[in-house]
Design a protein around this motif. Structure first.
Motif, PDB file in Angstrom:
ATOM      1  N   HIS A 111       0.603  -0.904  -0.129  1.00  0.00           N
ATOM      2  CA  HIS A 111      -0.195  -0.130  -0.237  1.00  0.00           C
ATOM      3  C   HIS A 111       1.195   1.125  -0.113  1.00  0.00           C
ATOM      4  N   CYS A 112       0.899   2.361  -0.397  1.00  0.00           N
ATOM      5  CA  CYS A 112       0.830   3.659  -0.856  1.00  0.00           C
ATOM      6  C   CYS A 112       0.212   4.665  -0.418  1.00  0.00           C
ATOM      7  N   VAL A 113       0.888   5.829   0.450  1.00  0.00           N
ATOM      8  CA  VAL A 113      -0.327   6.794   1.322  1.00  0.00           C
ATOM      9  C   VAL A 113       0.099   7.811   1.067  1.00  0.00           C
ATOM     10  N   ASN A 114      -1.426   8.513   0.449  1.00  0.00           N
ATOM     11  CA  ASN A 114      -1.382   9.665  -0.261  1.00  0.00           C
ATOM     12  C   ASN A 114      -1.564  11.086   0.602  1.00  0.00           C
ATOM     13  N   VAL A 115      -1.316  12.169   0.516  1.00  0.00           N
ATOM     14  CA  VAL A 115      -2.581  12.914   1.409  1.00  0.00           C
ATOM     15  C   VAL A 115      -3.202  13.805  -0.290  1.00  0.00           C
ATOM     16  N   VAL A 116      -4.933  13.794   0.478  1.00  0.00           N
ATOM     17  CA  VAL A 116      -4.943  14.913  -1.101  1.00  0.00           C
ATOM     18  C   VAL A 116      -5.076  16.363  -0.800  1.00  0.00           C
ATOM     19  N   CYS A 117      -4.636  17.170  -2.413  1.00  0.00           N
ATOM     20  CA  CYS A 117      -4.469  18.254  -2.145  1.00  0.00           C
ATOM     21  C   CYS A 117      -5.171  18.613  -3.067  1.00  0.00           C
ATOM     22  N   GLY A 118      -5.526  20.454  -2.936  1.00  0.00           N
ATOM     23  CA  GLY A 118      -5.572  20.721  -4.327  1.00  0.00           C
ATOM     24  C   GLY A 118      -7.539  21.526  -3.952  1.00  0.00           C
ATOM     25  N   ALA A 119      -8.109  21.855  -4.780  1.00  0.00           N
ATOM     26  CA  ALA A 119      -9.603  21.816  -4.730  1.00  0.00           C
ATOM     27  C   ALA A 119     -10.734  20.902  -5.778  1.00  0.00           C
ATOM     28  N   VAL A 120     -11.866  20.603  -4.856  1.00  0.00           N
ATOM     29  CA  VAL A 120     -12.652  19.606  -5.242  1.00  0.00           C
ATOM     30  C   VAL A 120     -12.622  19.505  -6.696  1.00  0.00           C
ATOM     31  N   GLY A 121     -12.299  18.514  -7.250  1.00  0.00           N
ATOM     32  CA  GLY A 121     -12.527  18.085  -8.779  1.00  0.00           C
ATOM     33  C   GLY A 121     -10.932  18.091  -9.345  1.00  0.00           C
ATOM     34  N   ASP A 122     -10.170  18.571  -9.007  1.00  0.00           N
ATOM     35  CA  ASP A 122      -8.728  19.219  -9.326  1.00  0.00           C
ATOM     36  C   ASP A 122      -7.730  18.230  -8.490  1.00  0.00           C
ATOM     37  N   ALA A 123      -7.543  17.685  -8.923  1.00  0.00           N
ATOM     38  CA  ALA A 123      -6.863  15.912  -8.384  1.00  0.00           C
ATOM     39  C   ALA A 123      -5.245  16.235  -7.972  1.00  0.00           C
ATOM     40  N   GLY A 124      -4.749  16.410  -6.575  1.00  0.00           N
ATOM     41  CA  GLY A 124      -3.525  16.162  -6.125  1.00  0.00           C
ATOM     42  C   GLY A 124      -3.537  15.908  -4.856  1.00  0.00           C
ATOM     43  N   ALA A 125      -2.349  14.848  -4.908  1.00  0.00           N
ATOM     44  CA  ALA A 125      -1.855  14.267  -3.779  1.00  0.00           C
ATOM     45  C   ALA A 125      -0.305  13.945  -3.999  1.00  0.00           C
ATOM     46  N   VAL A 126      -0.440  14.000  -2.724  1.00  0.00           N
ATOM     47  CA  VAL A 126       1.725  14.219  -2.190  1.00  0.00           C
ATOM     48  C   VAL A 126       1.188  12.696  -1.644  1.00  0.00           C
ATOM     49  N   LEU A 127       2.095  12.450  -2.283  1.00  0.00           N
ATOM     50  CA  LEU A 127       2.995  10.790  -1.555  1.00  0.00           C
ATOM     51  C   LEU A 127       3.892  10.301  -0.478  1.00  0.00           C
ATOM     52  N   LEU A 128       3.397  10.296   0.538  1.00  0.00           N
ATOM     53  CA  LEU A 128       4.133   9.853   1.567  1.00  0.00           C
ATOM     54  C   LEU A 128       5.346   8.851   0.917  1.00  0.00           C
ATOM     55  N   ARG A 129       6.726   9.152   0.981  1.00  0.00           N
ATOM     56  CA  ARG A 129       8.130   8.330   0.169  1.00  0.00           C
ATOM     57  C   ARG A 129       8.357   7.857   1.860  1.00  0.00           C
ATOM     58  N   ALA A 130       8.238   8.261   3.078  1.00  0.00           N
ATOM     59  CA  ALA A 130       9.459   8.481   4.085  1.00  0.00           C
ATOM     60  C   ALA A 130       9.045   9.614   4.961  1.00  0.00           C
ATOM     61  N   GLY A 131       9.713   8.899   6.544  1.00  0.00           N
ATOM     62  CA  GLY A 131       9.857   8.928   7.432  1.00  0.00           C
ATOM     63  C   GLY A 131      10.688   8.854   8.722  1.00  0.00           C
ATOM     64  N   GLU A 132      10.220   9.407  10.171  1.00  0.00           N
ATOM     65  CA  GLU A 132      10.863   9.003  11.151  1.00  0.00           C
ATOM     66  C   GLU A 132       9.837   8.671  11.948  1.00  0.00           C
ATOM     67  N   VAL A 133      10.122   7.623  12.936  1.00  0.00           N
ATOM     68  CA  VAL A 133       9.287   7.039  13.441  1.00  0.00           C
ATOM     69  C   VAL A 133       9.364   7.601  14.926  1.00  0.00           C
ATOM     70  N   VAL A 134       9.104   8.667  15.459  1.00  0.00           N
ATOM     71  CA  VAL A 134       8.993   9.184  16.885  1.00  0.00           C
ATOM     72  C   VAL A 134       8.445   9.144  17.990  1.00  0.00           C
ATOM     73  N   ASP A 135       7.105   8.249  17.919  1.00  0.00           N
ATOM     74  CA  ASP A 135       6.898   7.770  19.341  1.00  0.00           C
ATOM     75  C   ASP A 135       6.171   6.105  18.791  1.00  0.00           C
ATOM     76  N   GLY A 136       5.937   5.500  19.679  1.00  0.00           N
ATOM     77  CA  GLY A 136       5.338   3.979  19.043  1.00  0.00           C
ATOM     78  C   GLY A 136       6.553   2.880  18.379  1.00  0.00           C
ATOM     79  N   VAL A 137       8.092   3.382  18.803  1.00  0.00           N
ATOM     80  CA  VAL A 137       9.354   2.581  18.046  1.00  0.00           C
ATOM     81  C   VAL A 137       8.362   1.051  17.797  1.00  0.00           C
ATOM     82  N   GLU A 138       8.826   0.583  19.420  1.00  0.00           N
ATOM     83  CA  GLU A 138       8.403  -0.666  19.105  1.00  0.00           C
ATOM     84  C   GLU A 138       7.746  -1.436  18.225  1.00  0.00           C
ATOM     85  N   LEU A 139       6.207  -0.438  19.038  1.00  0.00           N
ATOM     86  CA  LEU A 139       4.878  -1.277  17.592  1.00  0.00           C
ATOM     87  C   LEU A 139       5.428  -0.878  16.265  1.00  0.00           C
TER      88      LEU A 139
END
Length: 224
Positions: free
Chosen positions: A96-124
């Motif tokens: 699965h890939c997680v994206n954040v929808v942006c822009g106006a309704v009907g005008d498609a756009g999204a930001v793919l979350l490629r990577a991050g640092e886990v800062v809380d809940g690391v063990e889980l």
């Protein structure tokens, strides 16, 4: 913006949850401003907080690498919906890939979350990753979009989730006074064909000197 009800592992630093209007902007502005933000994931197994370190912007009919390039489909309909929602899809039937929808309704756009640092809940998050496959170090927990989705236990059921509700299952937290960031940009990862044009589509952005950022591997051929 609403004040966050969760400290997001940030100690005494004040954080706030942006409303829909924050997402109803250019996909490039939202992509840049998501870097350094926290993605908070509440789950029955426990909560995980991710600091976003790498993103990619995807547009509409101006972007041949975008799922929205040829218009709305059953798969991409979330991209054409309300800003501030998630667009989650299954890539090649494998992950699965997680994206954040942006822009106006009907005008498609999204930001793919490629990577991050886990800062809380690391063990889980690490346990989830190890259950799904090899995880050599903490920097690898959410290094890449598939690993990020696993670490946060996110799948197709999270598609269209509202990110603007601080009491919801998933939301974005922004620091009220952001620290200075050094941001680099370049071509998107794993994109071939016309969408790989490095000058036209340098739509990948990342925080410099962050270990969790993906290694760039240019490819030719199939579009995303």
């Amino acid at each position: 913006m609403s004040r966050s009800t969760t400290p997001s592992g940030a100690g005494t630093v004040p954080w706030q949850v942006p409303g829909p209007s924050w997402y109803a902007r250019s996909v490039h502005l939202v992509a840049r401003d998501l870097l350094g933000a926290h993605l908070v994931r509440r789950h029955p197994d426990g909560d995980v907080v991710l600091r976003i370190t790498e993103v990619e912007a995807y547009g509409s009919d101006d972007d041949p690498a975008s799922h929205a390039f040829r218009g709305p489909t059953a798969r991409n309909r979330s991209m054409f919906g309300r800003p501030g929602r998630l667009y989650v899809y299954r890539h090649l039937g494998l992950h699965h890939c997680v994206n954040v929808v942006c822009g106006a309704v009907g005008d498609a756009g999204a930001v793919l979350l490629r990577a991050g640092e886990v800062v809380d809940g690391v063990e889980l998050a690490r346990a989830r990753r190890e259950a799904a496959g090899r995880c050599d170090s903490d920097r690898q927990i959410a290094r890449g979009p598939a690993r990020l989705a696993v670490a946060l236990a996110m799948d197709l059921d999270d598609d269209t989730t509202d990110l603007t509700d601080p009491g919801g299952a998933v939301f974005v937290d922004l620091p009220v006074d952001p620290l200075p960031r050094t941001i680099a940009t370049g071509p998107r990862v794993g994109v071939g064909g016309e969408g790989a044009d490095a000058e036209r589509f340098a739509w990948r952005s990342w925080l410099v000197d962050e270990p969790s950022v993906s290694a760039y591997r240019p490819v030719a051929g199939r579009l995303r």
